[in-house]
Design an enzyme around this catalytic site. Structure first.
Site, PDB file in Angstrom:
ATOM      1  N   HIS A 215      -1.621 -20.605   4.909  1.00 29.90           N
ATOM      2  CA  HIS A 215      -2.864 -21.366   4.860  1.00 29.90           C
ATOM      3  C   HIS A 215      -3.816 -20.758   3.839  1.00 29.90           C
ATOM      4  O   HIS A 215      -3.613 -19.652   3.352  1.00 29.90           O
ATOM      5  CB  HIS A 215      -3.537 -21.405   6.235  1.00 29.90           C
ATOM      6  CG  HIS A 215      -4.149 -20.100   6.653  1.00 29.90           C
ATOM      7  ND1 HIS A 215      -3.400 -19.021   7.082  1.00 29.90           N
ATOM      8  CD2 HIS A 215      -5.445 -19.684   6.723  1.00 29.90           C
ATOM      9  CE1 HIS A 215      -4.191 -18.009   7.395  1.00 29.90           C
ATOM     10  NE2 HIS A 215      -5.456 -18.378   7.180  1.00 29.90           N
TER      11      HIS A 215
ATOM     12  N   ARG B 120       1.401  10.788 -10.077  1.00 24.46           N
ATOM     13  CA  ARG B 120       0.941  11.832  -9.172  1.00 24.46           C
ATOM     14  C   ARG B 120       1.582  11.665  -7.792  1.00 24.46           C
ATOM     15  O   ARG B 120       1.848  10.542  -7.357  1.00 24.46           O
ATOM     16  CB  ARG B 120      -0.585  11.822  -9.066  1.00 24.46           C
ATOM     17  CG  ARG B 120      -1.194  10.686  -8.263  1.00 24.46           C
ATOM     18  CD  ARG B 120      -2.704  10.626  -8.473  1.00 24.46           C
ATOM     19  NE  ARG B 120      -3.375   9.731  -7.533  1.00 24.46           N
ATOM     20  CZ  ARG B 120      -3.429   8.406  -7.677  1.00 24.46           C
ATOM     21  NH1 ARG B 120      -2.840   7.829  -8.701  1.00 24.46           N
ATOM     22  NH2 ARG B 120      -4.074   7.676  -6.777  1.00 24.46           N
TER      23      ARG B 120
END
EC number: 2.7.7.12
Length: 341
Positions: free
Chosen positions: A160, A25
């Site tokens: 991290h 779409r």
């Protein structure tokens, strides 16, 4: 591949609607901003950098490898008071205690895991296992998770993760504990051990594999390029991995994450996390129904700027995806394992 259908997720005891034709779409909705390419290697204003001052006034050491410290804004604290008694069953409350830690993977802010060396990734794995064992000695659940990229809520451009240990089993942990226990009782084999064996034979959803591990787009995947990282051996917790398995885990993580980055030639955003058998008081119980695994949930769908939104039907009915897991796996599988950079 052409017609909508529903697939069952035995790990969560729910269903996902697969509507592969919807990816065709036209899109005139929100476009995401690609991550910056010019992150400085060291920034004194970045609280995760070596030598930087954090919000609470503490100064980070000049660390050269991994670095673990208490989260300055923890969601869980060990000394939270007991909540008051509930006066009605519709207003239940329970105590919630724990600790939250931050773990920096590397001192350089411009590196992410796929750009790190195997030795550096291996050091991260060792730190994960050590934290799991340390916090798991007293807490029932230790959740290691990485939010990569601003799109996934990462507030600092520095490699991290976070580690939250809680005095309770969170919802996902309780759900996976129930489904895996039920599967072992009914079929005599741990669910994800059997699933890994099946996927290794079928190959159609396989992304990467080695002697100890395999990565698949799970049959019941919700997010477009979601993957599941599974050991081939029956193992319950991160700290149970032997040296060779940790080496091969570093390798397969690097291969997967390079493919992720290569998909749209961008530092690929995701949320990932490890699930293993509960700890603390559960260490003395039989947790053989558990199999260690890691979930990767990336939001990108069509490009580096078009993401999958979990709204509307997904929030009010059930999860829905826009391409089949097999299509996603094939695309990831065929990507090079040399980083585009």
């Amino acid at each position: 591949a052409e017609h909508q259908h529903a697939r069952y997720n035995p790990l969560r005891d729910d269903w996902v609607l697969v509507s592969a034709h919807r990816v065709k779409r036209p899109w005139q909705g929100q476009l995401e901003k690609p991550p910056p390419e010019d992150v400085p290697r060291w920034d004194p204003n970045n609280p995760l950098c070596p030598g930087a001052t954090r919000a609470n006034g503490e100064v980070n050491p000049r660390y050269e490898g991994t670095f673990v410290f208490p989260n300055d804004f923890p969601a869980l604290q060990p000394d939270a008071p007991e909540p008051g008694d509930s006066d009605h069953p519709l207003f239940r409350v329970a105590a919630a205690r724990g600790v939250c830690k931050v773990m920096c993977f590397h001192p350089w802010s411009d590196l992410t895991l796929p750009l790190m060396s195997l030795a550096e990734i291996r050091a991260v794995i060792n730190a994960w296992a050590e934290l799991s064992a340390e916090l798991g000695a007293s807490y029932p659940w230790v959740q290691i998770f990485e939010n990569k990229g601003a799109m996934m809520g990462c507030s600092n451009p520095h490699p991290h993760c976070q580690v939250w240990a809680s005095s309770f089993l969170p919802n996902e942990a309780r759900l996976e504990d129930r489904t895996q226990r039920q599967h072992l009782s009914q079929h005599g084999v741990p669910m994800l051990l059997e699933y890994a064996e099946q996927e290794a034979c079928r190959k159609e959803r396989l992304v990467v594999e080695n002697m100890d591990w395999l990565v698949v787009v799970p049959y019941w995947a919700t997010w477009p390029y979601q993957t599941l990282l599974l050991p081939r051996r029956h193992v319950c917790r991160l700290q149970d991995l032997h040296e060779g398995e940790r080496d091969s885990l570093a390798s397969i993580m690097q291969r997967l994450l390079i493919k992720y980055d290569n998909l749209f030639e961008v530092s690929f955003p995701y949320s990932m996390g490890w699930h293993g058998a509960p700890t603390g008081p559960y260490l003395g119980e039989d947790c053989g129904h558990w199999q260690l695994h890691a979930h990767y949930y990336p939001p990108l769908l069509r490009s580096a700027t078009v993401r999958k939104f979990m709204v509307g039907y997904e929030m009010l009915a059930q999860a829905q995806r826009d391409l089949t897991p097999e299509q996603a796996a094939e695309r990831l599988r065929n990507l090079p394992e040399v980083h585009y950079k």
